[in-house]
Design a protein around this motif. Structure first.
Motif, PDB file in Angstrom:
ATOM      1  N   LEU A 183       0.844  -1.192   0.000  1.00 14.45           N
ATOM      2  CA  LEU A 183       0.000   0.000   0.000  1.00 14.45           C
ATOM      3  C   LEU A 183       0.883   1.248   0.000  1.00 14.45           C
ATOM      4  CD1 LEU A 183      -2.837   1.330   0.337  1.00 14.45           C
ATOM      5  CD2 LEU A 183      -2.548   1.042   2.812  1.00 14.45           C
ATOM      6  N   PRO A 184       1.102   1.886  -1.148  1.00 11.95           N
ATOM      7  CA  PRO A 184       1.934   3.087  -1.182  1.00 11.95           C
ATOM      8  C   PRO A 184       1.255   4.244  -0.448  1.00 11.95           C
ATOM      9  CG  PRO A 184       1.690   2.131  -3.379  1.00 11.95           C
ATOM     10  CD  PRO A 184       0.659   1.484  -2.494  1.00 11.95           C
ATOM     11  N   GLY A 185       2.045   4.995   0.291  1.00 15.76           N
ATOM     12  CA  GLY A 185       1.520   6.146   1.017  1.00 15.76           C
ATOM     13  C   GLY A 185       2.614   7.155   1.304  1.00 15.76           C
ATOM     14  N   GLY A 186       2.193   8.327   1.722  1.00 15.25           N
ATOM     15  CA  GLY A 186       3.151   9.383   2.018  1.00 15.25           C
ATOM     16  C   GLY A 186       3.455  10.179   0.759  1.00 15.25           C
ATOM     17  N   GLY A 187       2.616  11.146   0.459  1.00 13.00           N
ATOM     18  CA  GLY A 187       2.838  11.953  -0.740  1.00 13.00           C
ATOM     19  C   GLY A 187       2.017  11.540  -1.930  1.00 13.00           C
ATOM     20  N   VAL A 188       1.117  10.567  -1.758  1.00 14.13           N
ATOM     21  CA  VAL A 188       0.199  10.218  -2.842  1.00 14.13           C
ATOM     22  C   VAL A 188      -0.931  11.248  -2.839  1.00 14.13           C
ATOM     23  CG1 VAL A 188      -1.314   8.469  -3.834  1.00 14.13           C
ATOM     24  CG2 VAL A 188       0.729   7.767  -2.567  1.00 14.13           C
ATOM     25  N   THR A 189      -1.159  11.879  -3.992  1.00 11.58           N
ATOM     26  CA  THR A 189      -2.179  12.927  -4.097  1.00 11.58           C
ATOM     27  C   THR A 189      -3.070  12.676  -5.302  1.00 11.58           C
ATOM     28  OG1 THR A 189      -0.869  14.370  -5.526  1.00 11.58           O
ATOM     29  CG2 THR A 189      -0.537  14.603  -3.131  1.00 11.58           C
TER      30      THR A 189
ATOM     31  N   ASN B  75       2.255  -1.547 -10.406  1.00  9.93           N
ATOM     32  CA  ASN B  75       1.044  -2.378 -10.343  1.00  9.93           C
ATOM     33  C   ASN B  75       0.469  -2.341  -8.930  1.00  9.93           C
ATOM     34  OD1 ASN B  75      -0.966  -4.250 -10.874  1.00  9.93           O
ATOM     35  ND2 ASN B  75       0.401  -6.001 -10.526  1.00  9.93           N
ATOM     36  N   ILE B  76      -0.410  -1.380  -8.685  1.00  6.63           N
ATOM     37  CA  ILE B  76      -0.986  -1.227  -7.354  1.00  6.63           C
ATOM     38  C   ILE B  76      -2.518  -1.319  -7.415  1.00  6.63           C
ATOM     39  CG2 ILE B  76       0.866   0.048  -6.227  1.00  6.63           C
ATOM     40  CD1 ILE B  76      -0.512   2.641  -7.038  1.00  6.63           C
ATOM     41  N   SER B  77      -3.087  -1.851  -6.355  1.00  2.00           N
ATOM     42  CA  SER B  77      -4.547  -1.973  -6.277  1.00  2.00           C
ATOM     43  C   SER B  77      -5.145  -1.055  -5.218  1.00  2.00           C
ATOM     44  CB  SER B  77      -4.944  -3.418  -5.965  1.00  2.00           C
ATOM     45  OG  SER B  77      -4.359  -3.833  -4.743  1.00  2.00           O
ATOM     46  N   GLU B  78      -4.263  -0.500  -4.342  1.00  5.29           N
ATOM     47  CA  GLU B  78      -4.719   0.372  -3.263  1.00  5.29           C
ATOM     48  C   GLU B  78      -3.699   1.487  -3.082  1.00  5.29           C
ATOM     49  OE1 GLU B  78      -5.344  -1.808   0.354  1.00  5.29           O
ATOM     50  OE2 GLU B  78      -6.572  -3.342  -0.596  1.00  5.29           O
ATOM     51  N   VAL B  79      -4.184   2.666  -2.666  1.00  8.35           N
ATOM     52  CA  VAL B  79      -3.306   3.782  -2.337  1.00  8.35           C
ATOM     53  C   VAL B  79      -3.795   4.432  -1.054  1.00  8.35           C
ATOM     54  CG1 VAL B  79      -2.462   4.311  -4.656  1.00  8.35           C
ATOM     55  CG2 VAL B  79      -4.630   5.294  -3.861  1.00  8.35           C
ATOM     56  N   HIS B  80      -2.893   5.164  -0.398  1.00  9.01           N
ATOM     57  CA  HIS B  80      -3.174   5.746   0.909  1.00  9.01           C
ATOM     58  C   HIS B  80      -2.671   7.188   0.946  1.00  9.01           C
ATOM     59  CE1 HIS B  80      -2.984   5.929   5.423  1.00  9.01           C
ATOM     60  NE2 HIS B  80      -1.970   6.711   5.157  1.00  9.01           N
ATOM     61  N   GLY B  81      -3.480   8.083   1.507  1.00  9.56           N
ATOM     62  CA  GLY B  81      -3.028   9.454   1.663  1.00  9.56           C
ATOM     63  C   GLY B  81      -4.104  10.353   2.233  1.00  9.56           C
ATOM     64  N   THR B  82      -3.728  11.583   2.512  1.00  6.86           N
ATOM     65  CA  THR B  82      -4.673  12.569   3.032  1.00  6.86           C
ATOM     66  C   THR B  82      -5.293  13.406   1.923  1.00  6.86           C
ATOM     67  OG1 THR B  82      -2.902  14.183   3.373  1.00  6.86           O
ATOM     68  CG2 THR B  82      -3.459  12.747   5.238  1.00  6.86           C
ATOM     69  N   LYS B  83      -4.694  13.348   0.724  1.00 11.66           N
ATOM     70  CA  LYS B  83      -5.123  14.258  -0.358  1.00 11.66           C
ATOM     71  C   LYS B  83      -5.381  13.505  -1.663  1.00 11.66           C
ATOM     72  CE  LYS B  83      -2.399  18.043   1.622  1.00 11.66           C
ATOM     73  NZ  LYS B  83      -1.270  18.977   1.410  1.00 11.66           N
ATOM     74  N   ILE B  84      -5.902  12.284  -1.569  1.00 12.74           N
ATOM     75  CA  ILE B  84      -6.079  11.497  -2.790  1.00 12.74           C
ATOM     76  C   ILE B  84      -7.477  11.602  -3.380  1.00 12.74           C
ATOM     77  CG2 ILE B  84      -4.226   9.863  -2.355  1.00 12.74           C
ATOM     78  CD1 ILE B  84      -6.236   7.910  -1.260  1.00 12.74           C
ATOM     79  N   VAL B  85      -8.380  12.292  -2.697  1.00 11.50           N
ATOM     80  CA  VAL B  85      -9.682  12.623  -3.285  1.00 11.50           C
ATOM     81  C   VAL B  85      -9.969  14.093  -3.054  1.00 11.50           C
ATOM     82  CG1 VAL B  85     -10.637  10.304  -2.984  1.00 11.50           C
ATOM     83  CG2 VAL B  85     -11.008  12.008  -1.192  1.00 11.50           C
TER      84      VAL B  85
END
Length: 210
Positions: free
Chosen positions: A181-187, A199-209
Motif C-alpha cells: 500500500l503506497p503512502g506518504g505523498g500520494v495525491t 502495479n498497485i490496487s490500493e493507495v493511501h493518503g490525506t489528499k487522494i480525493v
C-alpha cells in the motif's frame, strides 16, 4: 483502485466519502505519524462509515516517536485493539520494531493474536527496517497473516515518485501474498502517474480525493 484516505477526526469524513474515498484510515496526530484516536472519534466515525458501506482501518499507536515500545505501551495497544474491535473497526494499523530496527516479533505476535477477524496493516514502521532486511520482513508479515504493508518506499523526506523502483521491488517480491500500500505523498495529482507506473490496487493518503 481502492483509495484509503487518512483522517484525524470525523469532521471531513462525509465530504471525503462523497468525493470518492473507498476506505478510511483513522488516526490522530498526523504531525507525528499518527496515534490512536479517542473513543468518541472512533465510535462516531465507524458508525457513520458503516452506514455508508465504507470500511475503517484504525491506527493503534500509543505515541509518536520511534516504534520501539515498552511492555506497558504494548499493554496499552492490546487494550486499544480490544476496544476498537468492540466498536466494530474493520481493521487495525500497527507496527512494532526492536532496537535493531527489525520487527519486534514477540510484541507483534502478541498483538496479532487479538486481531482475529480484522484486517491488519503493518504501517510505515516498515520503512525504518534496514533495506537488506525488508524482503525478509515481507516474508515474516505474510507468515503471520498480515494483510498489507503501508510504505513510502524510502525515507519520508523523499518524493514517492522517486521511490518507484523500490516499490516495484516490494510488489514483485510480495507476489500477491500481501498487499503493498503506497503512502506518504500520494495525491489526486500524482495518482494516475503512480498507478500507471507500478502495479498497485490500493493507495493511501490525506489528499487522494477532492
Amino acid at each position: 483502485m481502492i483509495k484509503e484516505v487518512c483522517v484525524e477526526n470525523f469532521t471531513k469524513v462525509p465530504e471525503l466519502i462523497s468525493k470518492g474515498a473507498d476506505r478510511m484510515e483513522l488516526c490522530d496526530n498526523l504531525a507525528v505519524g499518527g496515534t490512536t484516536v479517542s473513543h468518541g472519534i472512533a465510535a462516531v466515525t465507524i458508525d457513520y462509515c458503516h452506514r455508508h458501506n465504507i470500511k475503517v482501518m484504525t491506527m493503534v499507536r500509543p505515541r509518536g516517536g520511534n516504534y520501539i515500545y515498552r511492555n506497558e505501551e504494548i499493554d496499552v495497544m492490546k487494550q486499544d485493539i480490544i476496544h476498537l474491535k468492540q466498536l466494530g473497526t474493520d481493521g487495525i494499523v500497527l507496527g512494532c520494531l526492536n532496537e535493531a530496527n527489525w520487527i519486534d516479533e514477540k510484541a507483534m505476535s502478541s498483538l496479532l493474536e487479538l486481531t482475529e477477524g480484522l484486517e491488519v496493516t503493518f504501517h510505515m514502521a516498515f520503512d525504518e527496517i534496514a533495506p537488506e532486511n525488508q524482503f525478509k520482513a515481507i516474508d515474516w508479515l505474510v507468515k503471520h497473516k498480515v494483510d498489507r504493508i503501508l510504505t513510502h518506499g524510502g525515507s519520508l523526506d523523499t518524493r514517492i515518485e522517486d521511490n518507484l523502483v523500490r516499490l516495484k521491488e516490494y510488489i514483485n517480491y510480495a507476489a500477491d501474498r500481501i498487499i503493498i500500500l503506497p503512502g506518504g505523498g500520494v495525491t489526486e495529482e500524482n495518482l494516475n502517474y503512480l498507478s500507471n507506473s507500478i502495479n498497485i490496487s490500493e493507495v493511501h493518503g490525506t489528499k487522494i480525493v477532492g
